[in-house]
Write an enzyme that holds these catalytic residues in place. Structure first.
Site, PDB file in Angstrom:
ATOM      1  CB  SER A 186      -1.056  -0.206   1.015  1.00 30.53           C
ATOM      2  OG  SER A 186      -1.167   1.045   1.936  1.00 30.53           O
ATOM      3  CD  GLU A 235      -2.510   5.103   4.459  1.00 35.08           C
ATOM      4  OE1 GLU A 235      -1.900   5.210   5.741  1.00 35.08           O
ATOM      5  OE2 GLU A 235      -2.843   5.981   4.099  1.00 35.08           O
ATOM      6  CE1 TYR A 266      -4.311  -1.563   5.657  1.00 32.45           C
ATOM      7  CE2 TYR A 266      -2.649   0.302   5.223  1.00 32.45           C
ATOM      8  CZ  TYR A 266      -3.687  -0.963   4.871  1.00 32.45           C
ATOM      9  OH  TYR A 266      -3.922  -1.560   2.994  1.00 32.45           O
TER      10      TYR A 266
HETATM   11  P1  NDP Z   1     -11.811  -4.975   2.030  1.00 33.03           P
HETATM   12  O1  NDP Z   1     -11.701  -4.510   3.383  1.00 33.03           O
HETATM   13  O2  NDP Z   1     -12.753  -4.428   0.860  1.00 33.03           O
HETATM   14  O3  NDP Z   1     -11.361  -5.789   1.658  1.00 33.03           O
HETATM   15  C1  NDP Z   1     -10.749  -6.843   2.884  1.00 33.03           C
HETATM   16  C2  NDP Z   1     -10.445  -8.802   2.680  1.00 33.03           C
HETATM   17  O4  NDP Z   1      -9.989  -9.195   3.899  1.00 33.03           O
HETATM   18  C3  NDP Z   1     -11.869  -9.298   3.201  1.00 33.03           C
HETATM   19  O5  NDP Z   1     -12.198 -10.384   1.994  1.00 33.03           O
HETATM   20  C4  NDP Z   1     -12.306  -9.459   4.398  1.00 33.03           C
HETATM   21  O6  NDP Z   1     -13.241 -10.695   4.781  1.00 33.03           O
HETATM   22  C5  NDP Z   1     -11.010 -10.594   3.773  1.00 33.03           C
HETATM   23  N1  NDP Z   1     -10.290 -10.666   5.469  1.00 33.03           N
HETATM   24  C6  NDP Z   1     -10.113  -9.381   6.767  1.00 33.03           C
HETATM   25  N2  NDP Z   1      -9.955 -10.134   7.984  1.00 33.03           N
HETATM   26  C7  NDP Z   1      -9.753 -11.900   7.156  1.00 33.03           C
HETATM   27  C8  NDP Z   1      -9.146 -12.989   7.708  1.00 33.03           C
HETATM   28  N3  NDP Z   1      -8.492 -13.150   8.862  1.00 33.03           N
HETATM   29  N4  NDP Z   1      -8.971 -13.958   7.212  1.00 33.03           N
HETATM   30  C9  NDP Z   1      -9.324 -13.728   5.960  1.00 33.03           C
HETATM   31  N5  NDP Z   1      -9.842 -13.167   5.353  1.00 33.03           N
HETATM   32  C10 NDP Z   1     -10.088 -12.080   6.136  1.00 33.03           C
HETATM   33  O7  NDP Z   1      -9.991  -4.365   0.908  1.00 33.03           O
HETATM   34  P2  NDP Z   1      -9.852  -3.965  -0.675  1.00 33.03           P
HETATM   35  O8  NDP Z   1     -10.553  -4.851  -1.613  1.00 33.03           O
HETATM   36  O9  NDP Z   1      -9.844  -2.693  -0.328  1.00 33.03           O
HETATM   37  O10 NDP Z   1      -7.926  -3.997  -1.063  1.00 33.03           O
HETATM   38  C11 NDP Z   1      -7.334  -5.930  -0.966  1.00 33.03           C
HETATM   39  C12 NDP Z   1      -6.085  -5.395  -0.320  1.00 33.03           C
HETATM   40  O11 NDP Z   1      -5.560  -4.358  -1.151  1.00 33.03           O
HETATM   41  C13 NDP Z   1      -6.729  -5.064   1.110  1.00 33.03           C
HETATM   42  O12 NDP Z   1      -5.506  -5.950   1.964  1.00 33.03           O
HETATM   43  C14 NDP Z   1      -5.819  -3.272   1.489  1.00 33.03           C
HETATM   44  O13 NDP Z   1      -5.117  -3.276   2.454  1.00 33.03           O
HETATM   45  C15 NDP Z   1      -4.667  -3.481   0.190  1.00 33.03           C
HETATM   46  N6  NDP Z   1      -4.988  -2.562   0.066  1.00 33.03           N
HETATM   47  C16 NDP Z   1      -6.191  -1.586  -0.709  1.00 33.03           C
HETATM   48  C17 NDP Z   1      -5.986  -0.412  -1.351  1.00 33.03           C
HETATM   49  C18 NDP Z   1      -7.452  -0.055  -2.133  1.00 33.03           C
HETATM   50  O14 NDP Z   1      -7.227   1.797  -2.055  1.00 33.03           O
HETATM   51  N7  NDP Z   1      -9.027  -0.242  -1.872  1.00 33.03           N
HETATM   52  C19 NDP Z   1      -4.576   0.366  -1.754  1.00 33.03           C
HETATM   53  C20 NDP Z   1      -3.581  -0.289  -1.725  1.00 33.03           C
HETATM   54  C21 NDP Z   1      -3.139  -1.425  -0.299  1.00 33.03           C
HETATM   55  P3  NDP Z   1     -14.592 -10.008   4.953  1.00 33.03           P
HETATM   56  O15 NDP Z   1     -15.172  -9.541   4.332  1.00 33.03           O
HETATM   57  O16 NDP Z   1     -15.055 -11.490   5.556  1.00 33.03           O
HETATM   58  O17 NDP Z   1     -14.864  -9.404   6.190  1.00 33.03           O
HETATM   59  P1  GDR Z   2      -6.679   5.618   3.557  1.00 27.57           P
HETATM   60  O1  GDR Z   2      -8.400   6.038   2.672  1.00 27.57           O
HETATM   61  O2  GDR Z   2      -6.632   6.228   5.021  1.00 27.57           O
HETATM   62  O3  GDR Z   2      -6.872   6.349   2.811  1.00 27.57           O
HETATM   63  O4  GDR Z   2      -6.724   3.830   3.201  1.00 27.57           O
HETATM   64  P2  GDR Z   2      -9.762   6.485   3.212  1.00 27.57           P
HETATM   65  O5  GDR Z   2     -10.603   6.920   2.650  1.00 27.57           O
HETATM   66  O6  GDR Z   2      -9.889   6.034   5.051  1.00 27.57           O
HETATM   67  O7  GDR Z   2      -8.565   8.398   4.319  1.00 27.57           O
HETATM   68  C1  GDR Z   2      -8.872   8.812   2.930  1.00 27.57           C
HETATM   69  C2  GDR Z   2      -7.902  10.256   3.845  1.00 27.57           C
HETATM   70  O8  GDR Z   2      -9.468  10.385   3.790  1.00 27.57           O
HETATM   71  C3  GDR Z   2      -9.548  11.162   5.380  1.00 27.57           C
HETATM   72  N1  GDR Z   2     -10.778  11.380   4.859  1.00 27.57           N
HETATM   73  C4  GDR Z   2     -11.702  10.676   5.712  1.00 27.57           C
HETATM   74  N2  GDR Z   2     -11.687   9.622   6.214  1.00 27.57           N
HETATM   75  C5  GDR Z   2     -12.401   8.546   6.534  1.00 27.57           C
HETATM   76  N3  GDR Z   2     -12.561   6.807   5.653  1.00 27.57           N
HETATM   77  N4  GDR Z   2     -13.724   8.834   6.787  1.00 27.57           N
HETATM   78  C6  GDR Z   2     -13.888  10.004   7.088  1.00 27.57           C
HETATM   79  O9  GDR Z   2     -15.139  11.107   7.114  1.00 27.57           O
HETATM   80  C7  GDR Z   2     -12.598  11.108   7.139  1.00 27.57           C
HETATM   81  N5  GDR Z   2     -12.722  12.499   6.531  1.00 27.57           N
HETATM   82  C8  GDR Z   2     -11.940  12.698   5.569  1.00 27.57           C
HETATM   83  C9  GDR Z   2      -8.618  10.988   6.003  1.00 27.57           C
HETATM   84  O10 GDR Z   2      -8.255  11.201   7.399  1.00 27.57           O
HETATM   85  C10 GDR Z   2      -7.394  10.099   4.918  1.00 27.57           C
HETATM   86  O11 GDR Z   2      -6.499  11.315   4.941  1.00 27.57           O
HETATM   87  C11 GDR Z   2      -7.285   3.200   2.039  1.00 27.57           C
HETATM   88  C12 GDR Z   2      -7.644   1.464   2.610  1.00 27.57           C
HETATM   89  O12 GDR Z   2      -8.181   1.441   1.352  1.00 27.57           O
HETATM   90  C13 GDR Z   2      -5.769   1.447   3.057  1.00 27.57           C
HETATM   91  O13 GDR Z   2      -6.466  -0.151   2.776  1.00 27.57           O
HETATM   92  C14 GDR Z   2      -4.906   1.698   1.735  1.00 27.57           C
HETATM   93  O14 GDR Z   2      -3.685   0.625   2.058  1.00 27.57           O
HETATM   94  C15 GDR Z   2      -5.032   2.750   0.870  1.00 27.57           C
HETATM   95  O15 GDR Z   2      -5.793   3.219   1.435  1.00 27.57           O
HETATM   96  C16 GDR Z   2      -4.217   3.177   0.402  1.00 27.57           C
END
Ligand code: NDP
Ligand code: GDR
Length: 326
Positions: free
Chosen positions: A127, A129, A151
């Site tokens: 990520s 992050e 995280y």
């Molecule tokens: P989601 O939060 O939508 O999905 C997370 C998944 O992980 C769900 O299927 C969840 O299952 C599963 N999970 C959580 N805990 C466990 C566990 N103990 N055992 C098995 N499965 C588990 O994430 P995204 O699809 O948005 O992201 C996918 C991956 O990419 C994540 O690792 C995230 O951190 C990473 N990532 C995401 C980004 C983004 O912007 N979306 C950017 C960079 C990295 P359940 O449905 O049961 O909760």
């Molecule tokens: P992020 O996503 O932390 O970048 O992680 P998120 O959408 O939660 O926050 C993005 C930015 O928005 C600001 N923010 C808020 N965020 C949330 N959730 N709710 C609010 O009300 C709000 N107001 C302002 C946050 O402070 C932050 O700066 C996501 C996840 O998908 C991670 O798993 C992944 O790794 C990174 O993106 C890349």
């Protein structure tokens, strides 16, 4: 027929990746953790129309024996480790669980693959992050990391373990350093989806205001559909490696509000409030990715603009709320 095993298949990326791989002719298997709410857990896979085309296996990333058993039974050609406690804000409340699932969970997967399917190609969901308090204006694969949350620290451990397994055991293990990517299937607690859901509720008269946290934070947002394509491309390379995936454009939360509310003909400033409740103990102020390497080596480029994505998300949330209202 090639086969793939996806952990996190029930999440946003899991749904889009399943669809992408099925379209390419893969047999798609996924890890499903048991839930008392079994009726809703496959909701994203159902929404995207693939729930009955994937094979789900009971297991949990924390239960190494279940992972070994599944990897052994499936003998996948490709493993995508997407499972994580992925909500940054929650990671301060649950740092140990986040460390276990997001960090150690990746090592469980690497171990399972090394033990029973060492030829499988492995993808780790790293990520942006990890860049946290940025050390360079535009972040690429050589930018030093500075994690700012439990995280991000857990992801960094998983990232380096992926690199280490590649270098130690010659595994085909790649790490995609993906910047934020969104879609109508984004979890409701993440800011973009929270905003587009709020827009829909306000537009339909179900709410009048939307309470957010830090409006000044800036993110490089792409569409999940484009980003899962990059994951697959990484595993098609002869040599495993790490890649930054990003759009190269960064936008503040307040600007995203203007775009999303504007799409519905609303003035965001009349509806958006802020509260300390949604602020973070340590913020990532700005992220901006340089995906030049992915462009050169993988031939990858994003296809969806932020405006197109926000419009798609608002329309999907309007449709959901209209359907719920009957
Ligand atoms: P989601 O939060 O939508 O999905 C997370 C998944 O992980 C769900 O299927 C969840 O299952 C599963 N999970 C959580 N805990 C466990 C566990 N103990 N055992 C098995 N499965 C588990 O994430 P995204 O699809 O948005 O992201 C996918 C991956 O990419 C994540 O690792 C995230 O951190 C990473 N990532 C995401 C980004 C983004 O912007 N979306 C950017 C960079 C990295 P359940 O449905 O049961 O909760
Ligand atoms: P992020 O996503 O932390 O970048 O992680 P998120 O959408 O939660 O926050 C993005 C930015 O928005 C600001 N923010 C808020 N965020 C949330 N959730 N709710 C609010 O009300 C709000 N107001 C302002 C946050 O402070 C932050 O700066 C996501 C996840 O998908 C991670 O798993 C992944 O790794 C990174 O993106 C890349």
């Amino acid at each position: 027929m090639p086969s793939a095993l996806i952990t996190g298949i029930t999440g946003q990326d899991g749904a889009y990746l399943s669809q992408f791989l099925l379209d390419k002719g893969y047999a798609v298997h996924g890890l499903l953790r048991r839930s008392a709410s079994a009726d809703v857990i496959g909701e994203r896979l159902r929404w995207i129309g693939v729930l009955d085309r994937v094979v789900l296996h009971d297991g949990d990333l924390m239960d190494l024996s279940s992972i070994i058993r599944i990897v052994d039974a499936v003998q996948p050609d490709e493993v995508y480790n997407l499972a994580a406690q992925s909500f940054v804000h929650a990671s301060w409340q649950q740092p140990i669980l986040t460390g276990n699932v997001t960090g150690m969970g990746a090592v469980n997967m690497l171990e399972a693959v090394r033990i029973v399917a060492p030829k499988a190609r492995f993808y780790q969901a790293s990520s942006s992050e990890m860049f946290g308090k940025i050390q360079q204006e535009k972040q690429n694969e050589r930018t030093p990391f500075y994690p700012r949350s439990p995280y991000a620290a857990a992801k960094l451990y998983a990232h380096w373990m992926t690199v280490n397994y590649r270098e130690s055991f010659g595994m085909h293990a790649s790490s995609g350093i993906l910047f934020n990517h969104e879609s109508p299937l984004r979890g409701i607690e993440f800011v973009t989806r929270k905003i587009t859901d709020g827009v829909a509720r306000i537009k339909l008269g179900l709410a009048d205001e939307l309470v957010l946290g830090n409006l000044e934070a800036m993110r490089d947002w792409g569409h999940a559909r484009d980003y899962v394509r990059a994951m697959w491309l990484m595993l098609q390379q002869e040599t495993p490696d790490d890649y930054v995936i990003a759009t190269g454009r960064t936008v503040a939360i307040r600007e995203f509000c203007a775009i999303a509310f504007g799409h519905a003909g609303l003035d965001w400033q009349k509806h958006v409030k802020t509260s300390e409740r949604f602020m973070r103990p340590a913020e990532v102020d700005i992220l901006l990715g340089d995906a030049g390497k992915a462009q050169r080596v993988l031939g990858w480029a994003p296809g969806v603009t932020l405006e197109e994505m926000a419009a798609e998300m608002v329309e999907a949330d309007l449709a959901r709320h209209r359907a719920a209202r009957g």
